[in-house]
Design an enzyme around this catalytic site. Structure first.
Site, PDB file in Angstrom:
ATOM      1  N   GLY A 248      -4.106  -5.456  -7.085  1.00 43.19           N
ATOM      2  CA  GLY A 248      -4.585  -4.079  -7.134  1.00 43.19           C
ATOM      3  C   GLY A 248      -6.009  -3.899  -7.607  1.00 43.19           C
ATOM      4  O   GLY A 248      -6.487  -2.773  -7.718  1.00 43.19           O
ATOM      5  N   PRO A 291      -4.123 -10.960  -6.719  1.00 43.95           N
ATOM      6  CA  PRO A 291      -5.215 -10.204  -6.093  1.00 43.95           C
ATOM      7  C   PRO A 291      -5.294 -10.496  -4.595  1.00 43.95           C
ATOM      8  O   PRO A 291      -5.218 -11.656  -4.176  1.00 43.95           O
ATOM      9  CB  PRO A 291      -6.460 -10.732  -6.811  1.00 43.95           C
ATOM     10  CG  PRO A 291      -6.087 -12.117  -7.265  1.00 43.95           C
ATOM     11  CD  PRO A 291      -4.590 -12.107  -7.509  1.00 43.95           C
ATOM     12  N   CYS A 361      -9.014   5.868  22.007  1.00 39.61           N
ATOM     13  CA  CYS A 361      -8.759   7.223  22.486  1.00 39.61           C
ATOM     14  C   CYS A 361      -8.021   8.041  21.441  1.00 39.61           C
ATOM     15  O   CYS A 361      -6.832   8.364  21.596  1.00 39.61           O
ATOM     16  CB  CYS A 361      -7.971   7.168  23.786  1.00 39.61           C
ATOM     17  SG  CYS A 361      -8.990   6.524  25.090  1.00 39.61           S
ATOM     18  N   GLU A 362      -8.694   8.329  20.367  1.00 38.82           N
ATOM     19  CA  GLU A 362      -8.167   9.117  19.250  1.00 38.82           C
ATOM     20  C   GLU A 362      -9.353   9.818  18.614  1.00 38.82           C
ATOM     21  O   GLU A 362     -10.326   9.147  18.233  1.00 38.82           O
ATOM     22  CB  GLU A 362      -7.587   8.201  18.152  1.00 38.82           C
ATOM     23  CG  GLU A 362      -6.367   7.440  18.495  1.00 38.82           C
ATOM     24  CD  GLU A 362      -5.079   8.196  18.306  1.00 38.82           C
ATOM     25  OE1 GLU A 362      -5.059   9.190  17.545  1.00 38.82           O
ATOM     26  OE2 GLU A 362      -4.094   7.798  18.930  1.00 38.82           O
ATOM     27  N   TYR A 390      -7.395  -6.111   4.562  1.00 38.47           N
ATOM     28  CA  TYR A 390      -6.580  -5.144   5.301  1.00 38.47           C
ATOM     29  C   TYR A 390      -7.317  -4.584   6.517  1.00 38.47           C
ATOM     30  O   TYR A 390      -7.109  -3.437   6.905  1.00 38.47           O
ATOM     31  CB  TYR A 390      -6.102  -4.015   4.370  1.00 38.47           C
ATOM     32  CG  TYR A 390      -5.391  -4.539   3.149  1.00 38.47           C
ATOM     33  CD1 TYR A 390      -4.137  -5.130   3.260  1.00 38.47           C
ATOM     34  CD2 TYR A 390      -5.981  -4.489   1.880  1.00 38.47           C
ATOM     35  CE1 TYR A 390      -3.486  -5.641   2.145  1.00 38.47           C
ATOM     36  CE2 TYR A 390      -5.331  -5.002   0.763  1.00 38.47           C
ATOM     37  CZ  TYR A 390      -4.088  -5.573   0.904  1.00 38.47           C
ATOM     38  OH  TYR A 390      -3.440  -6.082  -0.195  1.00 38.47           O
TER      39      TYR A 390
HETATM   40  C1  PLP Z   1       3.421  -7.073  -4.695  1.00 39.21           C
HETATM   41  C2  PLP Z   1       1.992  -7.010  -4.327  1.00 39.21           C
HETATM   42  N1  PLP Z   1       1.151  -7.920  -4.827  1.00 39.21           N
HETATM   43  C3  PLP Z   1      -0.164  -7.910  -4.524  1.00 39.21           C
HETATM   44  C4  PLP Z   1      -0.688  -6.956  -3.668  1.00 39.21           C
HETATM   45  C5  PLP Z   1      -2.150  -7.038  -3.377  1.00 39.21           C
HETATM   46  O1  PLP Z   1      -2.824  -5.927  -3.750  1.00 39.21           O
HETATM   47  P1  PLP Z   1      -4.417  -5.900  -3.701  1.00 39.21           P
HETATM   48  O2  PLP Z   1      -4.829  -6.316  -2.346  1.00 39.21           O
HETATM   49  O3  PLP Z   1      -4.722  -4.495  -3.977  1.00 39.21           O
HETATM   50  O4  PLP Z   1      -4.917  -6.814  -4.754  1.00 39.21           O
HETATM   51  C6  PLP Z   1       0.151  -5.983  -3.117  1.00 39.21           C
HETATM   52  C7  PLP Z   1      -0.384  -4.933  -2.228  1.00 39.21           C
HETATM   53  O5  PLP Z   1      -0.743  -3.873  -2.635  1.00 39.21           O
HETATM   54  C8  PLP Z   1       1.537  -6.009  -3.458  1.00 39.21           C
HETATM   55  O6  PLP Z   1       2.366  -5.106  -2.959  1.00 39.21           O
HETATM   56  N1  LYS Z   2      -3.060  -1.859   3.083  1.00 36.62           N
HETATM   57  C1  LYS Z   2      -3.505  -1.214   1.877  1.00 36.62           C
HETATM   58  C2  LYS Z   2      -3.274  -2.037   0.646  1.00 36.62           C
HETATM   59  C3  LYS Z   2      -1.917  -2.632   0.532  1.00 36.62           C
HETATM   60  C4  LYS Z   2      -0.919  -1.734  -0.090  1.00 36.62           C
HETATM   61  C5  LYS Z   2       0.448  -2.337  -0.016  1.00 36.62           C
HETATM   62  N2  LYS Z   2       0.966  -2.907  -1.226  1.00 36.62           N
HETATM   63  C6  LYS Z   2      -4.981  -0.881   2.005  1.00 36.62           C
HETATM   64  O1  LYS Z   2      -5.577  -1.218   2.993  1.00 36.62           O
HETATM   65  O2  LYS Z   2      -5.553  -0.259   1.139  1.00 36.62           O
END
Ligand code: PLP
Ligand code: LYS
EC number: 4.1.1.20
Length: 439
Positions: A248, A291, A361-362, A390
């Site tokens: 996170g 991470p 096309c959005e 992502y």
């Molecule tokens: C269980 C878990 N671990 C790790 C992550 C990786 O999060 P981040 O990419 O924000 O570090 C996520 C996605 O949010 C998750 O669901």
């Molecule tokens: N896919 C999300 C983060 C992953 C959330 C899921 N745990 C993003 O792009 O911000």
């Protein structure tokens, strides 16, 4: 060469990535193209690892590979000596193909299928992170049928709400992930797993959300988990070896984002664990983190070619590029903000503010709603910064547009790590229709 922390430029004033001229990359590999500066990936992994090592504590940095999964990426993580977390059979399979050591794999997911769990058991993954009661039963059956044991953790939902986009919050009570604490689901799960001789409960896990740019959420998470550990230690004589705090950690997408260095996050987390351990007289567990974004986000660049534009008097112009929501869904899905630069001269003075729009096309396919740009022309290469997390991993074939190629750039050299999809790839899974019945 000029380096300003966001990007580097060479003597021609061109953007460089990993020491390679971005215009050359676009020329050689085509666009849209996703390019990773491999040194930045390695630096981030190392920054987290070093920060823990300095705190003198048992730890694991487990890269959350949903952020960007590819054989080459798993190789880089393995070289760095880090762990990975996977959330599907597909990620697990890719890691296997990369030769990633299975004992350093954590397997996550709120609805792992029987086939995925069986694959994980057969491959002896390091730990399965149990998410719900159905999974405990399913895993138990598989372990019995295969006459084997496995390490597990319990994912719990501690009731901590992270300050981030709603779709990126995962630790609050009303979440699809993990065992709820207040309704004592987590305690029920603990008792079930402790009573199961095929499951070795090495720890507990929580993840409060993503793109978090403050330490307080993690400190609250630690306090909540350590309180649970205290209760479990008193009531069930159970203390986990591992406290897995999830991922996170936020990154800089735009000038609005004030980043926190990995070392600052880690120090705050470790201090919080030590404080609670001493308060409740608990032993200090190993700390694992997961991470994803912070490892690959800032290392990734999306290169696009500018094509058409639309100018309407009195309205902001649209400058259209050859990619968009198919290779980066984040602006459309999360209203995520990005910044872009012109690769031939990132520092040229801006002359206009435009919508940098995709080719899909959005109407919602706008990569950047308000992008300042110098004078630009069709054929110019634009680089959107910090797209490494992502982006490709959430890419689609919407509009039957092939997914871009991915290139690693390092020490002035580049290498293809994921080939560009072709039209033939797109139809390769299609089957011809054959009329059934009459007429
Ligand atoms: C269980 C878990 N671990 C790790 C992550 C990786 O999060 P981040 O990419 O924000 O570090 C996520 C996605 O949010 C998750 O669901
Ligand atoms: N896919 C999300 C983060 C992953 C959330 C899921 N745990 C993003 O792009 O911000």
């Amino acid at each position: 060469m000029l380096t300003n922390n966001l990007y580097d430029i060479n003597e021609h004033n061109h953007l460089t990535i990993g020491g390679v001229d971005a215009l050359e990359l676009a020329q050689n590999f085509g666009t849209p193209l996703i390019v990773y500066d491999v040194a930045r990936i390695k630096q981030q992994l190392q920054a987290f690892q070093t920060a823990f090592a300095q705190q003198n504590i048992d730890y694991a940095v487990s890269y959350a590979s949903k952020a960007f999964a590819a054989i080459a990426m798993y190789q880089v993580v393995n070289q760095a000596g880090a762990h990975i977390d996977v959330v599907s059979g597909g990620e697990l399979y890719t890691a296997l193909q990369a030769g990633f050591p299975m004992d350093k794999v954590s397997f996550h997911g709120n609805n792992k299928t029987p086939a995925e769990l069986l694959l994980a058991v057969k491959q002896h993954v390091g730990v399965i992170i149990l998410d719900n009661f159905y999974e405990i039963e399913l895993l138990n059956q598989i372990l019995q049928e295969n006459q084997t044991k496995i390490k597990v953790m319990l994912r719990i939902t501690p009731g901590v709400t992270a300050h981030t986009h709603q779709y990126d919050q995962t630790g609050q009570e009303d979440s699809k992930f993990g065992f709820d604490v207040r309704s004592r689901q987590a305690t029920r799960a603990l008792k079930m797993v402790l009573a199961n001789s095929r499951m070795d409960l090495i720890g507990i896990h929580a993840h409060i959300g993503s793109q978090i740019l403050e330490v307080e959420g993690f400190e609250l998470e630690v306090q909540a988990l350590m309180q649970i550990i205290k209760d479990w230690s008193q009531q069930y004589d159970y203390q986990p070896q591992v406290l897995n705090l999830g991922g996170g950690f936020g990154i800089r997408y735009t000038a609005q984002d004030q980043i926190i260095e990995p070392g600052v996050f880690v120090k705050a987390i470790v201090q919080a664990v030590k404080r609670s351990a001493s308060k409740y007289q608990l032993s200090i567990p190993a700390i694992w983190i997961e991470p994803g974004r912070s490892i690959v986000g800032a290392a990734g660049y999306s290169l696009y070619t500018i094509g058409s534009r639309k100018d309407v008097p009195g309205l902001q112009s649209y400058v259209n590029v050859d990619g968009g929501m198919g290779d980066n869904i984040r602006p459309a899905l999360y209203q995520a903000d990005y910044e872009a630069i012109l690769a031939r001269n990132p520092q040229a003075a801006a002359v206009e503010t435009v919508h940098l729009a995709g080719r899909y096309c959005e109407s919602g396919d706008i990569l950047i709603d308000q992008q300042k740009l110098p004078a630009s022309h069709p054929g110019d290469i634009v680089a959107v910064l910090a797209t490494g997390a992502y982006g490709y991993s959430m890419a689609s074939n919407y509009n039957r547009v092939p997914r871009p190629a991915v290139v690693f750039a390092e020490a002035g050299q580049s290498q293809l790590v994921i080939k560009r999809e072709t039209y033939a790839d797109l139809v390769s899974h299609d089957c011809f229709y054959q009329q059934k019945g009459g007429n």
